[in-house]
Design an enzyme around this catalytic site. Sequence first.
Site, PDB file in Angstrom:
ATOM      1  N   ASP A  13      -0.101   2.771   6.886  1.00 37.32           N
ATOM      2  CA  ASP A  13      -1.297   1.922   6.653  1.00 37.32           C
ATOM      3  C   ASP A  13      -0.827   0.654   7.700  1.00 37.32           C
ATOM      4  OD1 ASP A  13       1.327   1.452   6.256  1.00 37.32           O
ATOM      5  OD2 ASP A  13       1.279   1.253   3.704  1.00 37.32           O
ATOM      6  N   SER A  14      -0.304   0.833   8.087  1.00 40.22           N
ATOM      7  CA  SER A  14       0.102  -0.343   9.627  1.00 40.22           C
ATOM      8  C   SER A  14      -1.064  -0.632  10.268  1.00 40.22           C
ATOM      9  CB  SER A  14       1.174   0.335  10.412  1.00 40.22           C
ATOM     10  OG  SER A  14       0.149   1.742  10.436  1.00 40.22           O
ATOM     11  N   GLU A  48       5.688   6.257   0.141  1.00 40.48           N
ATOM     12  CA  GLU A  48       7.061   5.755  -0.080  1.00 40.48           C
ATOM     13  C   GLU A  48       7.851   5.460  -1.334  1.00 40.48           C
ATOM     14  OE1 GLU A  48       7.004   1.569   1.131  1.00 40.48           O
ATOM     15  OE2 GLU A  48       5.143   2.109   3.490  1.00 40.48           O
ATOM     16  N   LYS A  71       1.141  10.299   2.333  1.00 41.22           N
ATOM     17  CA  LYS A  71       2.796   9.826   2.499  1.00 41.22           C
ATOM     18  C   LYS A  71       2.834   9.411   1.582  1.00 41.22           C
ATOM     19  CE  LYS A  71       4.126   7.026   6.389  1.00 41.22           C
ATOM     20  NZ  LYS A  71       4.342   5.536   5.172  1.00 41.22           N
ATOM     21  N   GLU A  78      12.760   5.501   8.280  1.00 36.01           N
ATOM     22  CA  GLU A  78      12.199   4.095   9.038  1.00 36.01           C
ATOM     23  C   GLU A  78      13.444   2.836   9.384  1.00 36.01           C
ATOM     24  OE1 GLU A  78       8.112   2.452   8.619  1.00 36.01           O
ATOM     25  OE2 GLU A  78       9.481  -0.195   9.342  1.00 36.01           O
ATOM     26  N   ASP A 131      -1.621   7.705   4.841  1.00 36.07           N
ATOM     27  CA  ASP A 131      -1.080   6.953   4.348  1.00 36.07           C
ATOM     28  C   ASP A 131      -1.342   6.500   2.303  1.00 36.07           C
ATOM     29  OD1 ASP A 131       2.038   6.111   4.515  1.00 36.07           O
ATOM     30  OD2 ASP A 131       1.193   4.171   6.100  1.00 36.07           O
TER      31      ASP A 131
HETATM   32  O1  KIV Z   1       2.576   2.376   8.101  1.00 36.91           O
HETATM   33  C1  KIV Z   1       2.868   3.020   9.233  1.00 36.91           C
HETATM   34  O2  KIV Z   1       2.078   3.475  10.191  1.00 36.91           O
HETATM   35  C2  KIV Z   1       4.007   4.054   8.982  1.00 36.91           C
HETATM   36  C3  KIV Z   1       4.481   4.669  10.192  1.00 36.91           C
HETATM   37  C4  KIV Z   1       5.450   3.729  11.188  1.00 36.91           C
HETATM   38  C5  KIV Z   1       5.653   6.108   9.365  1.00 36.91           C
HETATM   39  O3  KIV Z   1       4.403   4.392   7.857  1.00 36.91           O
END
Ligand code: KIV
Length: 261
Positions: A47-48, A118, A116, A186, A86
């Site tokens: 989600d970056s 968090e 993924k 992280e 994510d």
């Molecule tokens: O959102 C993302 O890109 C991430 C990675 C940096 C692990 O969570």
Amino acid sequence: MQSTRITLNHIRKVKKQGIPLVVLTAYEYSMTRILDQSGVDILMVGDSLGMVALGYDSTLPVTVEEMLHHCKAVRRGSERAFLVADLPFLSYQSSPEQALNTAGRFLKEAGMQAVKLEGGSEAMALTITKLTEVGIPVMAHLGLTPQSVHQLGSFSQRGKKPEEQDRLLEAALNIEKSGAFALVLEHIPNELAERITHKLTIPTIGIGAGPHCDGQVLVTHDFLGLTETRPPFAPDYLNLRTQVQQAVLRWGQEVREHHFP
Ligand code: KIV
């Protein structure tokens, strides 16, 4: 290099063999093809996306629909890498049922192989169990968890104090027990990442967490030098931002001076 699609079995095998996992983020088709053909083991639609591709100032505004749109492009661009999506903020925290419905969409509609999420609370452990019980592989994420930036107060390193270190280790063990297949660590101290990695049987994947993790992940835009600032843990092999700027300036000048075409 493995030519068929990487599976969880391969990820488990390389952990046992002590071969580090190579993980990069991906958001769109053309770059995905390059990364996939360069032997990356896991492509993560992080989600970056919100910050590096959509221009938001955090990951919080990213929606499920935006993530699905980009996950589909990554799926079309990849043939080999294991694909992880994510789950965006508030698309899985309300209940295990909400998480199941959201995660299911990423597998059914976008062809992702895992999701993924968090956090390492008791509630998150229950959610991980729920997803893995129905066959959705889960990668967990501890340490600096960007979706909690307002609660954490900043993007700074986590796990500096002994009490917090113990809490993170306990959360990591719970996450493993709940059935997650991997854990992103992280921005935590190297020694803590080493301690957690030695206690777990699932692979840890570090970002700003030192050399002792079982794999490394970077945000591709940071790694390639596309972002305006590069985090200190991203190597500077390439500065694409400068190279693109130079090419555009040169071409622009040639156009203005009637030298192109
Ligand atoms: O959102 C993302 O890109 C991430 C990675 C940096 C692990 O969570």
